[in-house]
Design a protein around this motif. Structure first.
Motif, PDB file in Angstrom:
ATOM      1  N   ALA A 184       3.932   6.069  -3.508  1.00 14.34           N
ATOM      2  CA  ALA A 184       3.543   5.261  -2.351  1.00 14.34           C
ATOM      3  C   ALA A 184       2.115   5.580  -1.915  1.00 14.34           C
ATOM      4  O   ALA A 184       1.311   4.672  -1.656  1.00 14.34           O
ATOM      5  CB  ALA A 184       4.511   5.502  -1.195  1.00 14.34           C
ATOM      6  N   LEU A 185       1.797   6.865  -1.855  1.00 14.16           N
ATOM      7  CA  LEU A 185       0.459   7.273  -1.418  1.00 14.16           C
ATOM      8  C   LEU A 185      -0.607   6.840  -2.427  1.00 14.16           C
ATOM      9  O   LEU A 185      -1.680   6.343  -2.042  1.00 14.16           O
ATOM     10  CB  LEU A 185       0.419   8.788  -1.225  1.00 14.16           C
ATOM     11  N   GLY A 211       8.639   3.749  -4.483  1.00 11.26           N
ATOM     12  CA  GLY A 211       7.325   4.200  -4.044  1.00 11.26           C
ATOM     13  C   GLY A 211       6.358   3.037  -3.906  1.00 11.26           C
ATOM     14  O   GLY A 211       5.593   2.946  -2.936  1.00 11.26           O
ATOM     15  N   LEU A 212       6.389   2.116  -4.871  1.00 11.80           N
ATOM     16  CA  LEU A 212       5.551   0.919  -4.782  1.00 11.80           C
ATOM     17  C   LEU A 212       5.916   0.104  -3.545  1.00 11.80           C
ATOM     18  O   LEU A 212       5.040  -0.368  -2.803  1.00 11.80           O
ATOM     19  CB  LEU A 212       5.726   0.054  -6.036  1.00 11.80           C
ATOM     20  N   THR A 272      -0.399   4.337  -4.549  1.00  6.78           N
ATOM     21  CA  THR A 272      -0.494   2.877  -4.525  1.00  6.78           C
ATOM     22  C   THR A 272      -1.367   2.409  -3.364  1.00  6.78           C
ATOM     23  O   THR A 272      -2.182   1.491  -3.508  1.00  6.78           O
ATOM     24  CB  THR A 272       0.908   2.250  -4.416  1.00  6.78           C
ATOM     25  N   TYR A 273      -1.200   3.065  -2.218  1.00  2.92           N
ATOM     26  CA  TYR A 273      -2.025   2.719  -1.058  1.00  2.92           C
ATOM     27  C   TYR A 273      -3.476   3.144  -1.269  1.00  2.92           C
ATOM     28  O   TYR A 273      -4.406   2.361  -1.015  1.00  2.92           O
ATOM     29  CB  TYR A 273      -1.456   3.393   0.191  1.00  2.92           C
ATOM     30  N   SER A 285       4.852   1.743  -0.168  1.00  5.11           N
ATOM     31  CA  SER A 285       3.419   1.954   0.056  1.00  5.11           C
ATOM     32  C   SER A 285       2.904   1.134   1.227  1.00  5.11           C
ATOM     33  O   SER A 285       1.886   1.465   1.847  1.00  5.11           O
ATOM     34  CB  SER A 285       2.630   1.605  -1.209  1.00  5.11           C
ATOM     35  N   THR A 286       3.606   0.055   1.573  1.00  7.35           N
ATOM     36  CA  THR A 286       3.157  -0.820   2.662  1.00  7.35           C
ATOM     37  C   THR A 286       3.234  -0.135   4.026  1.00  7.35           C
ATOM     38  O   THR A 286       2.593  -0.591   4.975  1.00  7.35           O
ATOM     39  CB  THR A 286       3.997  -2.102   2.692  1.00  7.35           C
ATOM     40  N   VAL A 341      -1.725  -1.790  -3.191  1.00  5.20           N
ATOM     41  CA  VAL A 341      -0.782  -2.312  -2.211  1.00  5.20           C
ATOM     42  C   VAL A 341      -1.218  -3.671  -1.677  1.00  5.20           C
ATOM     43  O   VAL A 341      -0.386  -4.522  -1.355  1.00  5.20           O
ATOM     44  CB  VAL A 341      -0.610  -1.300  -1.043  1.00  5.20           C
TER      45      VAL A 341
END
Length: 248
Positions: free
Chosen positions: A53-54, A113-114, A56-57, A117-118, A62
């Motif tokens: 997530a991190l 995680g993807l 991707t951001y 990421s939002t 994202v």
């Protein structure tokens, strides 16, 4: 825990000091190893989701999930792909090898995680961290209670599953209503439901050990147990974030 009445755990030999080992020792050691494996998989899955997530951001990927009018095609795929992984595990686990089940779990954690990421767009990093650690503390306490309590939580589980179905229906309805008040109520109810499910699922996973210990299904049961706790943790975190997160 004393299992002297169970012939599977009868002492096989004396110790060098001449004392007979307690019958429950091997049994408890097996249960502890099983539960530790479940928690390790669950924690590793959460960590993988957080890292993805991190990244991707941070990479800006994202922003490709959105268009001026709403989620892009890629965004919709990312949103609904985790459900496909869960369904694959739930309905195909008996046909899958242990390795395939493990790979599917890691794939699910990555896709989650993807999807998650939002949250870095909508909430400050500091509030995300604060809510995460608060969720971790609450989860640990609830799971410990579910593991140690002698109370049968199966009745509570039935009630919680019914509540979860109602929560999903209400969430879908609110997608169209966009009601802030309804979202507030949904978040409160969601926290309570997944708090209860954390304790219930922990006890269920513990009881599952007695059915699968020594079988070929034990490895798959570990992953499925980890998936249940992972979902409890992530959902409780997301609802708490809706309630207490500071928005950008």
């Amino acid at each position: 825990m004393d299992n002297r009445t169970d012939p599977r755990f009868a002492p096989r030999a004396q110790t060098r000091a001449g004392a007979v080992p307690k019958a429950g020792t091997r049994f408890d050691a097996g249960l502890r190893k099983y539960m530790l494996s479940v928690y390790n998989y669950m924690a590793s899955g959460v960590l993988l989701t957080g890292v993805v997530a991190l990244l991707t951001y941070s990479s800006g990927l994202v922003y490709s999930f959105f268009t001026p009018t709403g989620p892009s095609l890629l965004g919709w795929i990312v949103m609904f792909s985790p459900l496909a992984f869960v369904l694959a595990l739930s309905f195909g686990i008996n046909r899958m090898s242990t390795g395939a089940v493990q790979a599917t779990f890691w794939g699910f954690a990555t896709i989650m995680g993807l999807s998650m990421s939002t949250i870095f767009i909508g909430f400050t990093g500091a509030s995300i961290a604060q809510v995460f650690f608060a969720t971790a503390a609450a989860f640990a306490g609830l799971s410990l209670w579910g593991y140690t309590t002698k109370k049968d939580l199966s009745g509570m589980g039935t009630f919680l599953i019914m509540g979860l179905i109602g929560l999903i229906v209400a969430s879908v309805i609110n997608i169209f209503l966009q009601s802030g008040a309804m979202q507030f109520v949904i978040s409160i109810v969601g926290v309570l439901i997944f708090a209860g499910l954390t304790a219930y699922d922990t006890q269920k996973i513990k009881n599952m050990y007695f059915q699968v210990a020594g079988t070929d299904f034990a490895g798959k049961a570990v992953v499925m147990g980890a998936l249940s706790l992972y979902l409890d943790f992530i959902n409780m975190f997301m609802f708490l974030l809706q309630l207490f997160g500071n928005r950008e």
